[in-house]
Structure formats: structure tokens, C-alpha cells
Design a protein around this motif. Structure first.
Motif, mmCIF file in Angstrom:
data_model
loop_
_atom_site.group_PDB
_atom_site.id
_atom_site.type_symbol
_atom_site.label_atom_id
_atom_site.label_comp_id
_atom_site.label_asym_id
_atom_site.label_seq_id
_atom_site.Cartn_x
_atom_site.Cartn_y
_atom_site.Cartn_z
ATOM 1 N N ARG A 79 -5.343 -0.036 11.387
ATOM 2 C CA ARG A 79 -5.690 1.358 11.619
ATOM 3 C C ARG A 79 -4.996 2.222 10.573
ATOM 4 N NH1 ARG A 79 -4.494 5.839 14.884
ATOM 5 N NH2 ARG A 79 -6.088 6.234 16.452
ATOM 6 N N ILE A 116 7.754 -3.328 -1.828
ATOM 7 C CA ILE A 116 7.748 -2.712 -0.507
ATOM 8 C C ILE A 116 8.418 -3.647 0.510
ATOM 9 C CG2 ILE A 116 5.431 -3.512 0.155
ATOM 10 C CD1 ILE A 116 6.813 -0.011 0.809
ATOM 11 N N ILE A 119 12.162 -3.373 -0.022
ATOM 12 C CA ILE A 119 12.685 -2.144 0.598
ATOM 13 C C ILE A 119 12.854 -2.386 2.094
ATOM 14 C CG2 ILE A 119 12.170 0.242 1.211
ATOM 15 C CD1 ILE A 119 10.691 0.528 -1.442
ATOM 16 N N LYS A 120 11.842 -3.000 2.694
ATOM 17 C CA LYS A 120 11.892 -3.308 4.122
ATOM 18 C C LYS A 120 13.133 -4.130 4.466
ATOM 19 C CE LYS A 120 9.943 -6.521 7.190
ATOM 20 N NZ LYS A 120 8.912 -7.455 7.637
ATOM 21 N N GLU A 124 16.211 -3.033 6.962
ATOM 22 C CA GLU A 124 16.541 -3.778 8.180
ATOM 23 C C GLU A 124 18.030 -4.075 8.243
ATOM 24 O OE1 GLU A 124 13.728 -7.127 8.152
ATOM 25 O OE2 GLU A 124 12.586 -6.035 9.687
ATOM 26 N N VAL A 129 17.853 -2.640 12.087
ATOM 27 C CA VAL A 129 16.595 -2.477 12.822
ATOM 28 C C VAL A 129 15.647 -3.626 12.474
ATOM 29 C CG1 VAL A 129 16.709 0.045 12.936
ATOM 30 C CG2 VAL A 129 15.623 -1.066 10.966
ATOM 31 N N LYS A 130 14.669 -3.826 13.353
ATOM 32 C CA LYS A 130 13.596 -4.783 13.061
ATOM 33 C C LYS A 130 12.360 -3.962 12.731
ATOM 34 C CE LYS A 130 11.306 -8.746 13.160
ATOM 35 N NZ LYS A 130 10.730 -8.364 11.846
ATOM 36 N N ILE A 131 11.872 -4.095 11.509
ATOM 37 C CA ILE A 131 10.693 -3.333 11.111
ATOM 38 C C ILE A 131 9.450 -4.153 11.354
ATOM 39 C CG2 ILE A 131 9.467 -2.414 9.115
ATOM 40 C CD1 ILE A 131 12.241 -1.379 8.170
ATOM 41 N N LYS A 132 8.506 -3.575 12.092
ATOM 42 C CA LYS A 132 7.316 -4.313 12.485
ATOM 43 C C LYS A 132 6.163 -4.099 11.527
ATOM 44 C CE LYS A 132 7.507 -2.530 16.562
ATOM 45 N NZ LYS A 132 7.272 -2.118 17.958
ATOM 46 N N ASN A 133 6.041 -2.881 11.049
ATOM 47 C CA ASN A 133 5.007 -2.626 10.044
ATOM 48 C C ASN A 133 5.300 -1.324 9.332
ATOM 49 O OD1 ASN A 133 3.757 -0.469 11.703
ATOM 50 N ND2 ASN A 133 3.321 -2.201 13.049
ATOM 51 N N HIS A 134 4.443 -1.017 8.377
ATOM 52 C CA HIS A 134 4.662 0.209 7.615
ATOM 53 C C HIS A 134 3.333 0.823 7.251
ATOM 54 C CE1 HIS A 134 3.813 -2.504 4.188
ATOM 55 N NE2 HIS A 134 3.353 -1.402 3.638
ATOM 56 N N SER A 135 3.394 2.049 6.821
ATOM 57 C CA SER A 135 2.204 2.721 6.320
ATOM 58 C C SER A 135 2.605 3.432 5.041
ATOM 59 C CB SER A 135 1.674 3.667 7.395
ATOM 60 O OG SER A 135 1.777 5.004 7.005
ATOM 61 N N LEU A 136 1.897 3.109 3.978
ATOM 62 C CA LEU A 136 2.236 3.672 2.665
ATOM 63 C C LEU A 136 0.979 4.144 1.961
ATOM 64 C CD1 LEU A 136 3.980 4.211 0.136
ATOM 65 C CD2 LEU A 136 3.753 1.783 -0.443
ATOM 66 N N ARG B 115 13.218 2.441 -5.321
ATOM 67 C CA ARG B 115 12.135 1.510 -5.652
ATOM 68 C C ARG B 115 10.766 2.132 -5.431
ATOM 69 N NH1 ARG B 115 14.964 -3.544 -2.707
ATOM 70 N NH2 ARG B 115 15.790 -1.767 -1.562
ATOM 71 N N SER B 135 3.242 9.105 1.062
ATOM 72 C CA SER B 135 3.693 9.142 2.449
ATOM 73 C C SER B 135 4.042 7.715 2.840
ATOM 74 C CB SER B 135 2.591 9.743 3.316
ATOM 75 O OG SER B 135 2.134 8.845 4.284
ATOM 76 N N LEU B 136 5.292 7.529 3.256
ATOM 77 C CA LEU B 136 5.771 6.184 3.580
ATOM 78 C C LEU B 136 6.516 6.200 4.906
ATOM 79 C CD1 LEU B 136 6.558 3.225 3.057
ATOM 80 C CD2 LEU B 136 8.441 4.053 1.634
ATOM 81 N N TYR B 137 6.033 5.421 5.836
ATOM 82 C CA TYR B 137 6.719 5.275 7.114
ATOM 83 C C TYR B 137 6.877 3.814 7.445
ATOM 84 C CZ TYR B 137 5.098 10.047 7.310
ATOM 85 O OH TYR B 137 4.839 11.355 6.992
ATOM 86 N N PHE B 138 8.069 3.451 7.880
ATOM 87 C CA PHE B 138 8.270 2.126 8.460
ATOM 88 C C PHE B 138 8.357 2.305 9.968
ATOM 89 C CE2 PHE B 138 9.761 1.320 4.152
ATOM 90 C CZ PHE B 138 9.256 0.050 3.907
ATOM 91 N N PHE B 139 7.787 1.368 10.700
ATOM 92 C CA PHE B 139 7.833 1.432 12.155
ATOM 93 C C PHE B 139 8.606 0.226 12.666
ATOM 94 C CE2 PHE B 139 4.064 3.573 10.670
ATOM 95 C CZ PHE B 139 4.118 4.782 11.339
ATOM 96 N N GLY B 140 9.490 0.454 13.609
ATOM 97 C CA GLY B 140 10.278 -0.674 14.097
ATOM 98 C C GLY B 140 11.080 -0.318 15.326
ATOM 99 N N GLU B 141 12.080 -1.140 15.565
ATOM 100 C CA GLU B 141 12.946 -0.898 16.722
ATOM 101 C C GLU B 141 14.357 -1.330 16.394
ATOM 102 O OE1 GLU B 141 11.082 -3.273 19.706
ATOM 103 O OE2 GLU B 141 11.662 -5.166 18.768
ATOM 104 N N ASN B 143 17.736 -3.301 16.645
ATOM 105 C CA ASN B 143 18.101 -4.652 17.062
ATOM 106 C C ASN B 143 19.022 -4.604 18.274
ATOM 107 O OD1 ASN B 143 16.718 -6.223 15.174
ATOM 108 N ND2 ASN B 143 18.320 -5.943 13.631
#
Lengths: 145, 145
Positions: A79, A116, A119-120, A124, A129-136, B115, B135-141, B143
Motif C-alpha cells: 500500500r 536503505i 540505515i535500517k 535498530e 527497535v525492531k523495524i518492520k517496514n518503511h516508506s520512502l 546516507r 519523505s522517509l518513514y520507518f515503522f516498527g516497535e 524491543n
DNA sequence: ATGGATGCAAACTGTTTGCACTACT
DNA sequence: AGTAGTGCAAACAGTTTGCATCCAT
């Protein structure tokens, strides 16, 4: 050993999930994923709905949205929100993950850059944190030559 | 030589722009930017509107949206879309540019990584485009420890 | 047969628009 | 004085929701 087509594999994944979760294998769900994987590029909910109506399927917007949500959660569909207030979707199984450059003329360039990921990894570790996904998205325009 | 406060500088930039473009220096425009620069974090259009109404300003949503658009175009304010259908804004003059990690609990971490600039440079060369912003967003939670 | 899933339409939400009025220049 | 900008409310668009019905199990 025979190589399965992507749509076959995708349907199998959906199948497994529905069985596991005790959810119903409705024809709508399979029709929708079938239609999605026939799109070559990005599409929005209404394009999907219209195309299915044109092809004489009997689906409702509600089901379109429900199923899209299901498929996104299974990571069979991705999405995007390129512009505001309009979600775009894209099949995402068996295709290389990629990010996008959005040009002024609405042209979309897809690209893949390993930095990318690095960077992730840094984030982390740095923020625990645990990064699940990203949007760039990069926004720009073509250079005049 | 005296150091100016950020809000002073920002108002001067707005001032210059309005003069240059022959646009009116309405009190609403200055009130709104004043209010925006008093927010510590991200806010949405309705939070800004409510806060101004609570403080007895006489503003309309239309003016809020118009002015936000103006300020974003001047890069005095940055616009984000963390969740769908809800634009968030953030003052952006005199602060280091940064990207965001959005956690499940709606916590937002800000970070800065060079980077992303080098990816931008690569893309500009590779696709012969001029990139204006990203526009850059990482999504996560978080630990669990 | 049973209740999860659907179709339909109405409701919702953030944002935009039209228009009469206000006030900056 | 003239018109850009405003406030207000209605309109808008994409999405979500409520509910009666349907159909996969």
C-alpha cells in the motif's frame, strides 16, 4: 519439479492463511487477488472496483477494501500513499522490493538501493527497535536537457 | 551583532515573501505562524485550529489550510502524512532536517542519516532527475528487553 | 443451520470550495 | 476604492460502518 506461476503461489498463500485462521474462502477474495495480479502497475481501490464491475463481477467497495486490507496484512499487496487521501496499491509477491521517485508529471520511477537496509540496521541498533517496514519517496522532476 | 530569535526570522521571511508577491500581510497569517512555532512537536490542522479558537483568535479552517499551504511552500513548515487521511505539520526553520521512525504506540523518533543524501545523489545521476525533497518513514516497535 | 462475509447505502472525516463580507494596500 | 483574503457552511472524495442478506462451512 515444476515451476509454479506467481498467481498460483499467491493463491496458495491466501488459501493457507484462510484455513489457518478459519476464515472463509469466498469467491470474491480469489477474484480480487486475481484481478490485482493482472494489473501491471499501481492502482487505487476505485480502479480495482471499476475494472471488476466492468468485467461483470459482483463486488462491493466494502469487500474491495476488506480484501485489500487482508492482502496487505499478508504482504501479498503493498500500500502506498503517493498523494494525499488516495491510497495506491501494488502486487508485491515475487517482485523485488523497491522504493519510488515521484515526478511532477506523475511519472513514477522505481529503484532499489541497499543503503536503505543499512540505515535500517543502524536505526535498530541505535534506538533498540525492531523495524518492520518503511516508506520512502523522493519527489522531483526530470532535468531539461 | 544581535542574534535574532527563530520566530522573528521566520516572520521576516514571511514578510519578505508577501511583499515580493504583493500578497497582503493579514494578522491571521502572522497569528498562525506564531502559533505554529509555539508547538513543540507535530500537530494537525485541527489541533492548530482548536488551539487558536481556545485562545480566542477568530480564524476559520479555510484560513488555517490556506496559510499552512503557504508556509509549507516557503519551507517554514513541513508536512507529513504519518497515518492516512491525516496530515501532520511541523515547524521547520532553524531546526535540523530529519526523518522519522513511527512506533506502534504512536511514539515518534526523529533521526538524521547522511546516507539518505547520498542515495539522493545517486538517483539524480542515475535517472537524470532533480530531486526536490523526500519523505522517509520507518515503522516498527520497541524491543522488549 | 449458523455466523462470517457480502452488498448496499448511509455515515464519517479531513480537506476544499463558493460566496458574501471584510479589511489591507 | 478595489480586490485579496477571510469566515462560514456546504460540498467533496476516499474510506468506513451498520445492517439485512447470503452462502461457505
Amino acid at each position: 519439479m515444476e515451476k509454479k506461476s506467481i498467481i498460483e503461489e499467491v493463491k496458495k498463500i491466501l488459501d493457507k492463511h484462510l484455513e489457518l485462521k478459519g476464515q472463509r474462502k469466498t469467491p470474491e477474495r480469489y477474484a480480487i487477488i486475481n484481478e490485482i495480479y493482472s494489473f501491471r502497475h499501481h492502482f487505487d481501490a476505485d480502479e480495482l472496483y471499476s475494472q471488476m464491475i466492468k468485467k461483470k463481477y459482483r463486488v462491493s467497495r466494502a469487500t474491495i477494501y476488506n480484501t485489500l486490507e487482508l492482502l496487505v496484512s499478508l504482504e501479498l499487496v503493498t500500500r502506498h500513499v503517493f498523494k494525499d487521501n488516495l491510497a495506491k496499491y501494488e502486487k508485491s509477491f515475487g517482485f523485488m522490493q523497491h522504493d519510488h521517485i515521484i515526478l511532477d508529471n506523475d511519472e513514477i520511477i522505481e529503484f532499489c538501493d541497499p543503503r536503505i537496509q543499512s540505515i535500517k540496521n543502524t536505526l535498530e541498533e541505535m534506538f533498540d527497535v525492531k523495524i518492520k517496514n518503511h516508506s520512502l519517496y523522493f519527489f522531483g522532476e526530470k532535468n531539461k536537457k
